[in-house]
Scaffold this active site. Structure first.
Site, PDB file in Angstrom:
ATOM      1  N   PRO A   1      33.229  19.037  42.928  1.00 20.22           N
ATOM      2  CA  PRO A   1      32.558  19.125  44.226  1.00 20.22           C
ATOM      3  C   PRO A   1      33.211  18.286  45.319  1.00 20.22           C
ATOM      4  O   PRO A   1      33.036  18.574  46.500  1.00 20.22           O
ATOM      5  CB  PRO A   1      31.136  18.627  43.931  1.00 20.22           C
ATOM      6  CG  PRO A   1      30.948  18.854  42.471  1.00 20.22           C
ATOM      7  CD  PRO A   1      32.291  18.628  41.861  1.00 20.22           C
TER       8      PRO A   1
ATOM      9  N   GLU B   1      28.905  15.083  33.723  1.00 19.91           N
ATOM     10  CA  GLU B   1      28.795  14.414  35.029  1.00 19.91           C
ATOM     11  C   GLU B   1      30.133  14.325  35.757  1.00 19.91           C
ATOM     12  O   GLU B   1      30.241  13.672  36.789  1.00 19.91           O
ATOM     13  CB  GLU B   1      28.221  13.006  34.852  1.00 19.91           C
ATOM     14  CG  GLU B   1      26.749  13.000  34.480  1.00 19.91           C
ATOM     15  CD  GLU B   1      25.888  13.685  35.532  1.00 19.91           C
ATOM     16  OE1 GLU B   1      26.004  13.323  36.712  1.00 19.91           O
ATOM     17  OE2 GLU B   1      25.111  14.585  35.171  1.00 19.91           O
TER      18      GLU B   1
ATOM     19  N   ARG C   1      44.281  38.898  43.691  1.00 20.52           N
ATOM     20  CA  ARG C   1      44.213  40.060  44.578  1.00 20.52           C
ATOM     21  C   ARG C   1      45.449  40.179  45.471  1.00 20.52           C
ATOM     22  O   ARG C   1      45.762  41.263  45.963  1.00 20.52           O
ATOM     23  CB  ARG C   1      42.964  39.976  45.458  1.00 20.52           C
ATOM     24  CG  ARG C   1      41.667  40.101  44.685  1.00 20.52           C
ATOM     25  CD  ARG C   1      40.467  39.789  45.575  1.00 20.52           C
ATOM     26  NE  ARG C   1      40.391  40.671  46.715  1.00 20.52           N
ATOM     27  CZ  ARG C   1      39.894  41.906  46.695  1.00 20.52           C
ATOM     28  NH1 ARG C   1      39.427  42.384  45.570  1.00 20.52           N
ATOM     29  NH2 ARG C   1      39.862  42.636  47.788  1.00 20.52           N
TER      30      ARG C   1
ATOM     31  N   ASP D   1      40.456  42.630  53.805  1.00 10.77           N
ATOM     32  CA  ASP D   1      39.170  42.126  53.358  1.00 10.77           C
ATOM     33  C   ASP D   1      38.601  41.106  54.333  1.00 10.77           C
ATOM     34  O   ASP D   1      39.314  40.548  55.177  1.00 10.77           O
ATOM     35  CB  ASP D   1      39.303  41.466  51.983  1.00 10.77           C
ATOM     36  CG  ASP D   1      39.209  42.486  50.864  1.00 10.77           C
ATOM     37  OD1 ASP D   1      38.730  43.599  51.119  1.00 10.77           O
ATOM     38  OD2 ASP D   1      39.614  42.161  49.737  1.00 10.77           O
TER      39      ASP D   1
END
Length: 247
Positions: free
Chosen positions: A88, A116, A153, A168
Site C-alpha cells: 500500500p 502485516e 495488453r 482503452d
C-alpha cells in the site's frame, strides 16, 4: 515478456494465468509466468516465513531471510528484471506506469506480501514499491495479477488488435466512449445513428466528444489543459447538458 511472482500462494497465480487472454498469450509464447515460493528458502522444518513484529502490534511480519533469498533466486533467473514489491505504501498504479513497464520490455519480478507486510529491510533488494489503490488487501497476489494483466495488453500479439489497448480508457487520458453492437434496437434503445452511417470522420468526432463527456462528468480530475478542438467539444457538451436541464 516474463512475469515472475514471489508468492506464498503460487496456485493462485497459476490458476489466474490459466484462463482467457493471458492463457492464450502464454500458450503462444508471448508471455511467460512463473512463481517462486519463499517457503522453499525457510531455514526451519516448519518452513516459517513470518514472525511477530518488534515493538508489539497485531499480526505477523514477513521475515527478511526467506524473502530476500527468494528475490535473489528470482534475479538469478531474470537478472535484468525490475523487482516490484506490491504494498500500500508504493506509488499508485496508473495507465502511464503500465505503459512505462510495457514499453521498456523489461521482465518483471512481482513480490507479493501477506499478513502485516514486509520486514522493512526487504526493500533493499527491491527496485520500487507499487500500490493498486488506497485500500488494503489480504495479500499482494491480486494486485500483482492486475499489473501483469494490464501490462500484457500492450505486448504485440496478446490482443487481436493493438488499437484495442491504445484506445482503452486512460490510454488517451480520457475515459472510454460508449460501445455498441448488434442488435440495432434493444428494448426500445437504439444504437446512435452516427455509428451506423459509415462516416468515419463523424464517428471519430462523436467518440471523442463522448469520451470528453464521460470524463468531465465522472473523472474531471483527468482533464488537463485541452487543445482547441477538445475545448470546443467540451463547450458543446456543457451547453447541451444545460439545455437538457432547462428543458
Amino acid at each position: 515478456m516474463k512475469f515472475l511472482f514471489i508468492t506464498l500462494f503460487p496456485e493462485q497465480i497459476e490458476q489466474a494465468a490459466g484462463h482467457s487472454i493471458i492463457k492464450r498469450a502464454v500458450d503462444a509464447g508471448l508471455v511467460e509466468v512463473s512463481c517462486i515460493n519463499p517457503r522453499d528458502f525457510a531455514a526451519d522444518r516448519h518452513r516459517t516465513v513470518d514472525d511477530t513484529p518488534f515493538g508489539g502490534g497485531a499480526g505477523m511480519v514477513l521475515k527478511p531471510e526467506p524473502m530476500v533469498a527468494a528475490i535473489r533466486a528470482a534475479k538469478t533467473k531474470l537478472p535484468a528484471a525490475r523487482v516490484i514489491a506490491m504494498c500500500p505504501g508504493g506509488r499508485t498504479l496508473r495507465q502511464s506506469i503500465v505503459e512505462e513497464y510495457a514499453h521498456s520490455k523489461q521482465d518483471l519480478i512481482l513480490v507479493c506480501g501477506h499478513y502485516e507486510g514486509f520486514d522493512e529491510r526487504i526493500f533493499g533488494w527491491v527496485d520500487e514499491k507499487l500500490s493498486v489503490g488506497d485500500y488494503v488487501l489480504t495479500g499482494g497476489e491480486l494486485p500483482a495479477l492486475i499489473v501483469m494483466d494490464a501490462v500484457a495488453r500492450f505486448i504485440p500479439g496478446v490482443l487481436g488488435k493493438m488499437a484495442s489497448a491504445v484506445e482503452d480508457s486512460f490510454s488517451t487520458g480520457l475515459l472510454e466512449y460508449p460501445q455498441y453492437t448488434r442488435p440495432v434496437t434493444f428494448e426500445g434503445i437504439e444504437v446512435p445513428e452516427v455509428l451506423r452511417n459509415g462516416n468515419h470522420a463523424l464517428i471519430d468526432r462523436w467518440r471523442r466528444k463522448e469520451a470528453l463527456k464521460a470524463t468531465w462528468l465522472r473523472r474531471p480530475d483527468l482533464l488537463g489543459e485541452l487543445n482547441k478542438t477538445d475545448a470546443k467539444l467540451l463547450a458543446e457538451i456543457k451547453q447541451e447538458l444545460e439545455g437538457a436541464e432547462n428543458g
